[in-house]
Design an enzyme around this catalytic site. Structure first.
Site, PDB file in Angstrom:
ATOM      1  NE  ARG B  13      19.401  -5.055 -23.285  1.00  0.00           N
ATOM      2  CZ  ARG B  13      19.743  -4.088 -22.442  1.00  0.00           C
ATOM      3  NH1 ARG B  13      19.905  -4.347 -21.174  1.00  0.00           N
ATOM      4  NH2 ARG B  13      19.935  -2.857 -22.869  1.00  0.00           N
ATOM      5  CB  THR B  14      13.795  -7.450 -17.701  1.00  0.00           C
ATOM      6  OG1 THR B  14      13.170  -8.613 -18.214  1.00  0.00           O
ATOM      7  CG2 THR B  14      12.980  -6.918 -16.547  1.00  0.00           C
ATOM      8  CG  LEU B  15      15.063  -1.933 -20.148  1.00  0.00           C
ATOM      9  CD1 LEU B  15      14.657  -0.850 -21.130  1.00  0.00           C
ATOM     10  CD2 LEU B  15      16.574  -1.971 -20.020  1.00  0.00           C
TER      11      LEU B  15
END
Lengths: 275, 236
Positions: B13-15
């Protein structure tokens, strides 16, 4: 068209290259009560005959709103017609949700699929998109054609004869004249029976006008208008036709060689969906 | 079901964003839409990449400008190119206009946000179709709206006030460009991630033009900048 050994399954070809199940499904359309569609540059009118099975019952609904800008009239197995209408409504809603824009009619008509058996219903789809008003006919074979005017169902040939005479005037016709022409064409299919607002339904859509069904009063008023004036249909304007013919592909080889058992000889007359 | 928050699919996931673009500013003008964006790609506080094209055309009728994570913008361009491809394949005279593209993007951005895996961008989408001008914006949480002038990031704080005062309908092309340059100059002075190399994109009924990169003239001789340390000693 008689029974033969290649007609049990929709997945079986006859030696002459025909799918009889599909052709039989198209017969079902011919048995249904008449439905008519006409279009001008800016409007589409759908009209159908309401046949109630008895005096005690109400008639079946044969014209459906699919979206504000698309309506469909059906002939044949009305149950199948309802299933397809629901599917088309779903497609329109999904497209509107994703793109905030009405689904172009041309993209709706090509997304029909056949499952276990062909749908025994013909659809006259009227719709509006960027390029104006359109009328399409979708048949059980999955083919679709665009028309200036068309009629399907029983005794539709009488209506088609009328439409063929007048279709060149439709392109520039006014909304009122288009509706009157639809009523005239519908009257032809009744073969002498009196046309009243209780045995027909009319629906209109156009640029700036969402799809709607005319109420009984309005329809009766329009019928009275032309009954009073006389038999003559509205005045004709000379306008060049710009659309495909109003004629249905020739009837299937009804009396032709349908006994494909022994001889794989070609049937007289082309299979309907070949055109 | 392998996208649950907190699972070890977290690496998917893009954090945080890594290489980012800063503001995009867009305005409607007489003949269509004008967009402006600089060509910087920052890597944190380092102004690392200086020739990043942050504006692209989408189909015949739209242009998109992106700020935020550059790799996510590249991914968005892949989605859009595919969308336009399928649209063209219908070959039926219909085509997606800027309104349709904007709404499609809104759905994509919002759905990614719901899965806790956002595309870390703020986008400006503008275009003209059948004489109708359209200008909208959508960001990584799915907030979307249309207006006569839009901006992303710092542009909202520094450029929009200028536009609220000085924008009007029927700006000519020259007036529009001057107005955008005024906005970009303020951003250049005050936004630390701005670089002095920008492009202006124009879209009209005729089509899209994205200018060659150029630089703005700046002025540093303001009195406040002379002897900047005067009065500093002893003050804290």
């Amino acid at each position: 068209m008689f029974r033969n050994q290649y007609d049990t399954d929709v997945t079986t070809w006859s030696p002459a290259g025909r799918l009889f199940q599909v052709e039989y499904a198209m017969e079902a359309v011919k048995q249904g009560s008449a439905a008519i569609g006409l279009r001008s540059k800016t409007h589409v009118v759908l009209a159908c005959v309401n046949k109630a099975s008895s005096e005690l019952s109400s008639h079946q609904k044969k014209i459906f709103k699919v979206d504000d800008h698309i309506g469909v009239a059906i002939a044949g197995l009305t149950a199948d017609g309802r299933v397809l209408s629901r599917y088309m409504r779903n497609e329109c809603i999904n497209y509107s949700y994703t793109y905030e824009s009405p689904l172009p009619v041309g993209r709706l008509v090509c997304t029909q699929r056949s499952w276990k058996r062909p749908y025994g219903v013909g659809l006259l789809i009227g719709g509006l998109d960027e390029s104006g008003a359109h009328l399409y006919y979708n048949c059980p074979s999955g083919n679709y054609f665009e028309y200036q005017a068309f009629a399907i169902g029983s005794r539709s040939q009488a209506a088609k004869t009328y439409l063929e005479r007048k279709f060149e005037t439709f392109v520039d016709s006014s909304r009122e004249n288009l509706i009157k022409d639809a009523l005239f064409a519908l009257r032809e299919t009744l073969q002498g029976e009196k046309l009243t607002s209780s045995n027909c339904t009319i629906a209109v859509l156009g640029i700036g006008e969402a799809f709607s069904t005319l109420d009984q009063e309005t329809v009766q008023r329009l019928i009275n208008e032309f009954e009073v004036v006389g038999e003559d249909p509205p005045a004709e304007a000379a306008a060049a036709p710009d659309q495909s013919d109003g004629a249905e592909p020739g009837p299937a080889a009804a009396a032709a060689d349908d006994d494909d058992q022994e001889t794989p000889a070609a049937d007289q007359g082309a299979a309907p969906m070949d055109i | 079901m392998n996208n649950l928050i907190g699972s070890d699919a977290d690496s998917q996931r893009t954090l945080y964003p890594y290489v980012t673009g800063t503001s995009v500013v867009g305005i409607k003008y007489k003949d269509g839409i004008l967009l402006a964006a600089d060509m910087g790609g920052s890597y944190g506080s380092t102004l690392r990449y200086k020739t990043v094209e942050r504006m692209k055309s989408v189909g015949k009728h739209s242009i998109i400008g992106a700020s935020g994570e550059i790799s996510d913008f590249q991914e968005i361009m892949r989605y859009l190119d595919e969308l336009i491809l399928y649209d063209n394949m219908w070959d039926d005279g219909n085509s997606f206009g800027p309104k349709e593209v904007h709404n499609y993007l809104t759905r994509v951005m919002y759905n990614r946000r719901n899965k806790f895996n956002p595309l870390w961008n703020s986008l400006v989408l503008g275009g003209v179709k059948n004489g109708q001008k359209y200008l909208g914006t959508v960001n990584m949480i799915g907030v979307h709206y249309e207006d006569n002038h839009v901006a992303t990031g710092f542009g909202n704080h520094l450029s929009r006030p200028i536009l609220r005062d000085e924008w009007h309908e029927n700006l000519t092309f020259e007036e529009g460009v001057k107005l955008l340059e005024k906005c970009m100059r303020v951003l250049l002075y005050r936004d630390r991630s701005a670089v002095n190399k920008l492009q202006i994109a124009k879209i009209t009924e005729e089509g899209v033009t994205i200018s060659q990169p150029y630089s703005l003239k700046t002025f540093w001789n303001f009195a406040a900048f002379q002897n900047p340390t005067v009065g500093a000693e002893g003050s804290w």
